[in-house]
Design an enzyme around this catalytic site. Sequence first.
Site, PDB file in Angstrom:
ATOM      1  N   ASN A 203       6.925   8.984  -0.140  1.00 26.07           N
ATOM      2  CA  ASN A 203       7.364   8.027   0.019  1.00 26.07           C
ATOM      3  C   ASN A 203       8.714   7.110   0.375  1.00 26.07           C
ATOM      4  OD1 ASN A 203       9.390   7.358  -2.501  1.00 26.07           O
ATOM      5  ND2 ASN A 203       7.202   6.481  -3.567  1.00 26.07           N
ATOM      6  N   GLU A 206      11.768   7.756  -1.348  1.00 31.02           N
ATOM      7  CA  GLU A 206      11.859   9.585  -1.036  1.00 31.02           C
ATOM      8  C   GLU A 206      12.730   9.584  -0.066  1.00 31.02           C
ATOM      9  OE1 GLU A 206       8.613   9.870  -4.613  1.00 31.02           O
ATOM     10  OE2 GLU A 206       8.535  10.068  -2.793  1.00 31.02           O
ATOM     11  N   ASP A 276      -1.324  10.247  -4.290  1.00 31.32           N
ATOM     12  CA  ASP A 276      -1.453  11.101  -5.360  1.00 31.32           C
ATOM     13  C   ASP A 276      -2.870  11.756  -4.140  1.00 31.32           C
ATOM     14  OD1 ASP A 276       0.709  11.958  -7.138  1.00 31.32           O
ATOM     15  OD2 ASP A 276      -0.561  10.856  -8.445  1.00 31.32           O
TER      16      ASP A 276
HETATM   17  N1  LIG Z   1       0.314  -2.352  -1.644  1.00 28.46           N
HETATM   18  C1  LIG Z   1      -0.496  -1.853  -0.967  1.00 28.46           C
HETATM   19  N2  LIG Z   1      -1.229  -2.447   0.354  1.00 28.46           N
HETATM   20  C2  LIG Z   1      -1.534  -1.481   1.829  1.00 28.46           C
HETATM   21  N3  LIG Z   1      -2.085  -0.554   1.015  1.00 28.46           N
HETATM   22  C3  LIG Z   1      -1.649   0.963   0.249  1.00 28.46           C
HETATM   23  C4  LIG Z   1      -0.140  -0.777  -0.230  1.00 28.46           C
HETATM   24  N4  LIG Z   1       0.512   0.505  -1.450  1.00 28.46           N
HETATM   25  C5  LIG Z   1       0.141   1.666  -1.050  1.00 28.46           C
HETATM   26  N5  LIG Z   1      -1.239   1.572  -0.153  1.00 28.46           N
HETATM   27  C6  LIG Z   1      -2.092   2.206   0.304  1.00 28.46           C
HETATM   28  O1  LIG Z   1      -1.347   4.076   0.055  1.00 28.46           O
HETATM   29  C7  LIG Z   1      -0.895   5.002   0.837  1.00 28.46           C
HETATM   30  C8  LIG Z   1       0.412   5.911   0.052  1.00 28.46           C
HETATM   31  O2  LIG Z   1       0.971   4.467  -1.273  1.00 28.46           O
HETATM   32  P1  LIG Z   1       2.552   4.503  -1.091  1.00 28.46           P
HETATM   33  O3  LIG Z   1       3.609   5.102  -0.025  1.00 28.46           O
HETATM   34  O4  LIG Z   1       3.500   2.955  -2.275  1.00 28.46           O
HETATM   35  O5  LIG Z   1       3.170   5.933  -2.229  1.00 28.46           O
HETATM   36  P2  LIG Z   1       4.132   6.490  -3.320  1.00 28.46           P
HETATM   37  O6  LIG Z   1       4.610   5.529  -3.459  1.00 28.46           O
HETATM   38  O7  LIG Z   1       3.470   7.862  -3.699  1.00 28.46           O
HETATM   39  O8  LIG Z   1       2.558   5.992  -4.614  1.00 28.46           O
HETATM   40  P3  LIG Z   1       2.312   6.626  -6.388  1.00 28.46           P
HETATM   41  O9  LIG Z   1       3.584   7.019  -6.465  1.00 28.46           O
HETATM   42  O10 LIG Z   1       2.050   5.453  -6.943  1.00 28.46           O
HETATM   43  O11 LIG Z   1       1.268   7.217  -5.997  1.00 28.46           O
HETATM   44  C9  LIG Z   1       0.073   4.011   1.732  1.00 28.46           C
HETATM   45  O12 LIG Z   1      -0.070   4.781   2.903  1.00 28.46           O
HETATM   46  C10 LIG Z   1      -1.118   2.963   1.700  1.00 28.46           C
HETATM   47  O13 LIG Z   1      -2.471   3.369   2.879  1.00 28.46           O
HETATM   48 MG   LIG Z   2       4.805   9.031  -4.990  1.00 23.69          MG
END
Ligand SMILES: Nc1ncnc2c1ncn2[C@@H]1O[C@H](COP(=O)(O)OP(=O)(O)OP(=O)(O)O)[C@@H](O)[C@H]1O
Ligand SMILES: [Mg+2]
Length: 330
Positions: A203, A206, A276
């Site tokens: 993300n 990371e 995930d």
């Molecule tokens: N606030 C948001 N609004 C719209 N879409 C979102 C939002 N947050 C996440 N998404 C969707 O989810 C995807 C993955 O989110 P994010 O980048 O937050 O992953 P992450 O931090 O690994 O999540 P987690 O660790 O909680 O599983 C994004 O690419 C987007 O498509």
């Molecule tokens: Mg994640």
Amino acid sequence: MNILDLLAAFSSRRVLVIGDVMLDHYIIGDVHRISPEAPVPVVQATEERRVAGGAANVAHNLAVAGVRVEVFGVMGDDANGLALAALLERDGVASGRCLRRAGVPTIVKTRVVARHQQLCRIDHEGGRALYDPLADAAGSAALAAAVGEADAIIVSDYAKGVVTQALYDRVRELAARRGALLAVDPKPARRLDLRGAGLLTPNRGEALQLAGLAEPSPGEPYPLAEVCARIHASYAPSLLVVTLGADGMVIAREGRVCTSLPTQAREVFDVSGAGDTVIAFLVAALACGADAESAARAANLAAGVVVSKMGTATVTPAELLAAAGRVGTA
Ligand SMILES: Nc1ncnc2c1ncn2[C@@H]1O[C@H](COP(=O)(O)OP(=O)(O)OP(=O)(O)O)[C@@H](O)[C@H]1O
Ligand SMILES: [Mg+2]
């Protein structure tokens, strides 16, 4: 490849998820008063829910999407381990090769939620060394057997102890021998050498850590081009997908951004676990022969659905098709 063809192909692929399996436990209730014992709300519990969490949530997402899936990790020989194994079995995730260790607590995150708001989280987990699958010979053998049946492998690191450098190196070697896709959802707080991965899905934060860059100061833009270039220079994944929360995701190859996908979310309720869902759909699609752009579009659509649900959740083929219909990509 369109979404219908993709979904039809999912059941022909076997994906192995390796990582920190856990149980997500929700206590849901209402608050009407403050406790006479301490200045804290009293939650009148109305509902309790248990779902697969961490790497087990990635596996659950794959199963619900119709992929044949196995999960490999470490659970305790306790009631929570039994509950997690039962959930995985119900959801169609093979977990028979997970290690069940006596005296080791199954990792549980309990969230107390009232009126859609999380009041606190209570974690149960032991030290990292307890969850190293390679600490015993049975673990190494089970890991090799599981990789030996997979078309694609996801390493889902939640930094609880399953994913070590030794484990990654072993999996990389076994996957390369089979020609299986190896994807990693990294947790770079601890530095692992992740060279040799076919796909990395960090993300926003990371990705900065993998790139060795500090968080930009307020008002500064996110240094996406530099992040992608630096991750490529260090790890050279065949494909890099950086998820950017509300800003969607980008695909980079050879260290350069080639595609940006804005989020497809219509309403956002709970973003936990969206990452995930992203890696589950990306890998399922790539394992079926989809190109990177089609795979990322499917994963982005699925993430848009999952953020509209409470807690760690999954996306059914019907929900993905409906979402694709809304944006005209079905
Ligand atoms: N606030 C948001 N609004 C719209 N879409 C979102 C939002 N947050 C996440 N998404 C969707 O989810 C995807 C993955 O989110 P994010 O980048 O937050 O992953 P992450 O931090 O690994 O999540 P987690 O660790 O909680 O599983 C994004 O690419 C987007 O498509
Ligand atoms: Mg994640």
